[in-house]
Scaffold this motif. Structure first.
Motif, PDB file in Angstrom:
ATOM      1  N   ALA A  48       0.846  -1.197   0.000  1.00 18.65           N
ATOM      2  CA  ALA A  48       0.000   0.000   0.000  1.00 18.65           C
ATOM      3  C   ALA A  48       0.878   1.243   0.000  1.00 18.65           C
ATOM      4  O   ALA A  48       1.968   1.255   0.590  1.00 18.65           O
ATOM      5  CB  ALA A  48      -0.918  -0.005   1.213  1.00 18.65           C
ATOM      6  N   LEU A  49       0.394   2.288  -0.642  1.00 23.31           N
ATOM      7  CA  LEU A  49       1.126   3.549  -0.751  1.00 23.31           C
ATOM      8  C   LEU A  49       1.518   4.087   0.623  1.00 23.31           C
ATOM      9  O   LEU A  49       2.642   4.539   0.841  1.00 23.31           O
ATOM     10  CB  LEU A  49       0.247   4.568  -1.480  1.00 23.31           C
ATOM     11  N   VAL A  50       0.564   4.038   1.565  1.00 24.24           N
ATOM     12  CA  VAL A  50       0.802   4.457   2.950  1.00 24.24           C
ATOM     13  C   VAL A  50       0.216   3.398   3.881  1.00 24.24           C
ATOM     14  O   VAL A  50      -0.545   2.533   3.456  1.00 24.24           O
ATOM     15  CB  VAL A  50       0.183   5.849   3.254  1.00 24.24           C
ATOM     16  N   SER A  51       0.533   3.486   5.145  1.00 23.77           N
ATOM     17  CA  SER A  51       0.159   2.445   6.099  1.00 23.77           C
ATOM     18  C   SER A  51      -1.348   2.313   6.263  1.00 23.77           C
ATOM     19  O   SER A  51      -2.125   3.207   5.921  1.00 23.77           O
ATOM     20  CB  SER A  51       0.775   2.740   7.468  1.00 23.77           C
ATOM     21  N   LYS A  52      -1.759   1.193   6.839  1.00 24.61           N
ATOM     22  CA  LYS A  52      -3.190   0.962   7.085  1.00 24.61           C
ATOM     23  C   LYS A  52      -3.746   1.984   8.082  1.00 24.61           C
ATOM     24  O   LYS A  52      -4.933   2.328   8.017  1.00 24.61           O
ATOM     25  CB  LYS A  52      -3.431  -0.456   7.591  1.00 24.61           C
ATOM     26  N   TRP A  53      -2.907   2.489   8.976  1.00 20.77           N
ATOM     27  CA  TRP A  53      -3.375   3.481   9.951  1.00 20.77           C
ATOM     28  C   TRP A  53      -3.652   4.812   9.264  1.00 20.77           C
ATOM     29  O   TRP A  53      -4.639   5.485   9.558  1.00 20.77           O
ATOM     30  CB  TRP A  53      -2.344   3.646  11.069  1.00 20.77           C
ATOM     31  N   SER A  54      -2.784   5.178   8.332  1.00 19.44           N
ATOM     32  CA  SER A  54      -2.976   6.407   7.571  1.00 19.44           C
ATOM     33  C   SER A  54      -4.234   6.303   6.707  1.00 19.44           C
ATOM     34  O   SER A  54      -5.046   7.235   6.639  1.00 19.44           O
ATOM     35  CB  SER A  54      -1.746   6.669   6.696  1.00 19.44           C
ATOM     36  N   ARG A  55      -4.435   5.158   6.070  1.00 19.91           N
ATOM     37  CA  ARG A  55      -5.628   4.965   5.228  1.00 19.91           C
ATOM     38  C   ARG A  55      -6.902   4.860   6.063  1.00 19.91           C
ATOM     39  O   ARG A  55      -7.984   5.241   5.621  1.00 19.91           O
ATOM     40  CB  ARG A  55      -5.437   3.735   4.339  1.00 19.91           C
ATOM     41  N   THR A  56      -6.773   4.387   7.301  1.00 22.25           N
ATOM     42  CA  THR A  56      -7.923   4.376   8.214  1.00 22.25           C
ATOM     43  C   THR A  56      -8.368   5.805   8.522  1.00 22.25           C
ATOM     44  O   THR A  56      -9.559   6.116   8.516  1.00 22.25           O
ATOM     45  CB  THR A  56      -7.572   3.639   9.522  1.00 22.25           C
ATOM     46  N   ALA A 204      -7.237   5.355  -8.784  1.00 21.68           N
ATOM     47  CA  ALA A 204      -6.130   5.284  -7.828  1.00 21.68           C
ATOM     48  C   ALA A 204      -4.828   4.977  -8.553  1.00 21.68           C
ATOM     49  O   ALA A 204      -3.761   5.453  -8.161  1.00 21.68           O
ATOM     50  CB  ALA A 204      -6.428   4.222  -6.769  1.00 21.68           C
ATOM     51  N   THR A 205      -4.905   4.186  -9.645  1.00 26.88           N
ATOM     52  CA  THR A 205      -3.720   3.860 -10.439  1.00 26.88           C
ATOM     53  C   THR A 205      -3.082   5.132 -10.979  1.00 26.88           C
ATOM     54  O   THR A 205      -1.860   5.328 -10.871  1.00 26.88           O
ATOM     55  CB  THR A 205      -4.096   2.931 -11.611  1.00 26.88           C
ATOM     56  N   SER A 206      -3.886   6.022 -11.554  1.00 24.82           N
ATOM     57  CA  SER A 206      -3.340   7.256 -12.138  1.00 24.82           C
ATOM     58  C   SER A 206      -2.815   8.198 -11.054  1.00 24.82           C
ATOM     59  O   SER A 206      -1.811   8.890 -11.254  1.00 24.82           O
ATOM     60  CB  SER A 206      -4.411   7.962 -12.976  1.00 24.82           C
ATOM     61  N   ILE A 207      -3.468   8.202  -9.903  1.00 25.70           N
ATOM     62  CA  ILE A 207      -3.019   9.060  -8.793  1.00 25.70           C
ATOM     63  C   ILE A 207      -1.672   8.581  -8.267  1.00 25.70           C
ATOM     64  O   ILE A 207      -0.745   9.386  -8.051  1.00 25.70           O
ATOM     65  CB  ILE A 207      -4.076   9.095  -7.672  1.00 25.70           C
ATOM     66  N   ARG A 208      -1.523   7.270  -8.092  1.00 20.25           N
ATOM     67  CA  ARG A 208      -0.235   6.736  -7.629  1.00 20.25           C
ATOM     68  C   ARG A 208       0.867   7.025  -8.643  1.00 20.25           C
ATOM     69  O   ARG A 208       1.987   7.390  -8.278  1.00 20.25           O
ATOM     70  CB  ARG A 208      -0.338   5.230  -7.374  1.00 20.25           C
ATOM     71  N   GLU A 231      -3.227  14.029   4.731  1.00 16.44           N
ATOM     72  CA  GLU A 231      -2.702  12.779   5.283  1.00 16.44           C
ATOM     73  C   GLU A 231      -1.480  12.312   4.495  1.00 16.44           C
ATOM     74  O   GLU A 231      -0.492  11.842   5.081  1.00 16.44           O
ATOM     75  CB  GLU A 231      -3.782  11.696   5.277  1.00 16.44           C
ATOM     76  N   LEU A 232      -1.533  12.437   3.178  1.00 13.71           N
ATOM     77  CA  LEU A 232      -0.386  12.062   2.344  1.00 13.71           C
ATOM     78  C   LEU A 232       0.828  12.938   2.655  1.00 13.71           C
ATOM     79  O   LEU A 232       1.956  12.438   2.778  1.00 13.71           O
ATOM     80  CB  LEU A 232      -0.744  12.178   0.861  1.00 13.71           C
ATOM     81  N   GLN A 241       8.924   8.762   2.755  1.00 12.76           N
ATOM     82  CA  GLN A 241       8.650   8.105   1.480  1.00 12.76           C
ATOM     83  C   GLN A 241       7.234   7.546   1.438  1.00 12.76           C
ATOM     84  O   GLN A 241       6.588   7.387   2.477  1.00 12.76           O
ATOM     85  CB  GLN A 241       9.619   6.940   1.280  1.00 12.76           C
ATOM     86  N   PHE A 242       6.788   7.274   0.217  1.00 13.37           N
ATOM     87  CA  PHE A 242       5.608   6.437   0.002  1.00 13.37           C
ATOM     88  C   PHE A 242       6.125   5.061  -0.410  1.00 13.37           C
ATOM     89  O   PHE A 242       7.228   4.942  -0.953  1.00 13.37           O
ATOM     90  CB  PHE A 242       4.720   7.029  -1.093  1.00 13.37           C
ATOM     91  N   HIS A 243       5.330   4.044  -0.187  1.00 17.45           N
ATOM     92  CA  HIS A 243       5.797   2.675  -0.420  1.00 17.45           C
ATOM     93  C   HIS A 243       5.604   2.267  -1.876  1.00 17.45           C
ATOM     94  O   HIS A 243       4.566   2.534  -2.488  1.00 17.45           O
ATOM     95  CB  HIS A 243       5.060   1.716   0.507  1.00 17.45           C
ATOM     96  N   HIS A 244       6.617   1.585  -2.404  1.00 15.70           N
ATOM     97  CA  HIS A 244       6.639   1.168  -3.806  1.00 15.70           C
ATOM     98  C   HIS A 244       7.399  -0.151  -3.883  1.00 15.70           C
ATOM     99  O   HIS A 244       8.325  -0.393  -3.091  1.00 15.70           O
ATOM    100  CB  HIS A 244       7.352   2.261  -4.627  1.00 15.70           C
ATOM    101  N   TRP A 245       7.049  -0.991  -4.865  1.00 11.22           N
ATOM    102  CA  TRP A 245       7.695  -2.304  -4.957  1.00 11.22           C
ATOM    103  C   TRP A 245       9.217  -2.194  -5.071  1.00 11.22           C
ATOM    104  O   TRP A 245       9.941  -3.050  -4.566  1.00 11.22           O
ATOM    105  CB  TRP A 245       7.143  -3.097  -6.143  1.00 11.22           C
ATOM    106  N   GLU A 246       9.707  -1.166  -5.731  1.00 10.06           N
ATOM    107  CA  GLU A 246      11.162  -1.065  -5.905  1.00 10.06           C
ATOM    108  C   GLU A 246      11.892  -0.966  -4.567  1.00 10.06           C
ATOM    109  O   GLU A 246      13.048  -1.387  -4.453  1.00 10.06           O
ATOM    110  CB  GLU A 246      11.517   0.139  -6.785  1.00 10.06           C
TER     111      GLU A 246
END
Length: 399
Positions: A48-56, A204-208, A231-232, A241-246
């Motif tokens: 996820a881009l940010v943690s579950k707490w941030s998305r909550t 959400a894909t385009s926003i990320r 929040e972001l 940072q934001f989370h990314h597979w790389e």
């Protein structure tokens, strides 16, 4: 008090999600909105881009009343299993309705299709196997088989949100749940759109993509609520940072290069000798994108490979996933959510978890591992603080 359930990832929460939340409440007349939300790793095998707490906090700020986590054993799975876990949780929470977005937008089409699938289950299964023998991925095989069996299908199962919606309706039937399904039509932006829309709703894909293409996301403000944008900004400032597979690729490379073959074969989703293909490309791969591009085949889609890689990172075995049962992990509540929970708490059919430090459920171990892995790109002491939060953080009370 009546409740409507929504099954979400909020990666991140945007205007389309806000519309869905408002419509879910409006169409059903529910008093309480329950969001079952994926944790740190998502259905397409992504962090996820940010943690579950941030998305909550994003969800609560936008009007959700109760946010509960969809456990890792369900959130990182194909649509059928993803839906099964979410519907089990909503049924245990005595949810009256579930409302999902779809490309179709007609609930009667979903119920008719669910009846057809149930009546022709064995025939469909045989056709899917035939299609997979041709080298097709499971989603493609299932779509082809469905079209072969039902030439005038009520819904298009090549569309991702239709597939998820169909899975929710099928899970309700299979579990004999008392939940009544509703659907709303996705508006303006499609699930896989990777360019920002000129309107106020973008995927959400385009926003990320826009977030990672630029160091600033100020131009995204019209596509999301102010609370999400704030929040972001706060998350980036606090975590760097934001989370990314790389960010996770070095850990994946280490895992693959140091794990014995027989241990790799125990990992969930590693089947049919795919481990040999993974090992043949990992040494020379210079990035996660490079690795996936080389490993991907017609049969092994990007999504399936990403989920496989997540399970490798978390060391999640076939036996762990096969034995997993759903539970209710509370992430956040409004005052309405607290009131609703109080009325049904004694009638829950699944165990409920408020704080992990007081929990003895075996199933939660996998979610703890997922949080530990999610924190790996952070520098110390932030990494240890983030891992500790998994044990100590109580549900967020809003406002």
């Amino acid at each position: 008090m009546q409740a409507v359930g929504i099954i979400v990832e909020y990666n991140p929460f945007h205007n389309g999600h806000a519309y869905h939340l408002q419509q879910a409440k409006q169409q059903t007349g529910a008093d309480c909105v329950i969001a079952v939300m994926s944790g740190h790793f998502l259905q397409r095998g992504e962090p996820a881009l940010v943690s579950k707490w941030s998305r909550t906090r994003m969800a609560l700020a936008a009007g959700a009343d109760l946010v509960v986590e969809l456990p890792y054993a369900f959130s990182t799975q194909k649509a059928e299993t993803f839906a099964s876990g979410a519907i089990s949780i909503l049924e245990s929470l005595h949810t009256d309705f579930v409302c999902f977005g779809s490309e179709n937008g007609n609930i009667d089409s979903f119920t008719r299709t669910a009846d057809l699938l149930e009546a022709h289950e064995s025939e469909l299964s045989a056709l899917i196997q035939q299609e997979m023998k041709k080298g097709n991925s499971y989603p493609k095989a299932a779509s082809n088989a469905f079209l072969q069996l039902f030439t005038e299908a009520p819904i298009d199962l090549s569309q991702p949100n239709n597939v998820l919606g169909m899975s929710y309706v099928a899970a309700i039937k299979k579990q004999h749940a008392s939940i009544k399904p509703y659907t709303i039509t996705r508006i303006q932006s499609h699930y896989h759109d990777d360019s920002l829309s000129s309107s106020f709703i973008s995927s959400a894909t385009s926003i990320r993509k826009a977030i990672f293409d630029s160091s600033s996301h100020g131009d995204l403000s019209k596509h999301m609520p102010v609370s999400t944008a704030n929040e972001l900004t706060a998350y980036k400032q606090a975590h760097g940072q934001f989370h990314h597979w790389e960010h996770y690729f070095p850990f994946l490379k280490y895992k693959l290069l140091t794990t014995p073959l027989y241990d790799l074969q125990r990992i969930y989703e590693i089947e049919e000798g795919i481990e040999h293909r993974l090992l043949s490309y990992i040494s020379s791969a210079t990035s996660f994108e490079d690795f996936l591009t080389n490993v991907k085949t017609k049969r092994y889609t990007r999504t399936r490979l990403q989920r496989m890689c997540v399970h490798l990172l978390t060391n999640t075995t076939k036996s762990e996933m096969q034995q997993a049962d759903p539970y209710i992990r509370l992430l956040g509540m409004s005052k309405t959510g607290q009131g609703y929970l109080k009325t049904i708490k004694k009638k829950l059919s699944l165990p409920i978890v408020s704080t992990v430090s007081q929990c003895k459920l075996k199933e939660i171990d996998t979610d703890i591992k997922a949080t530990h892995v999610y924190s790996m790109p952070f520098q110390e002491p932030l990494r240890s603080q983030f891992m500790k939060q998994e044990y100590t953080q109580p549900p967020i009370i809003w406002p």
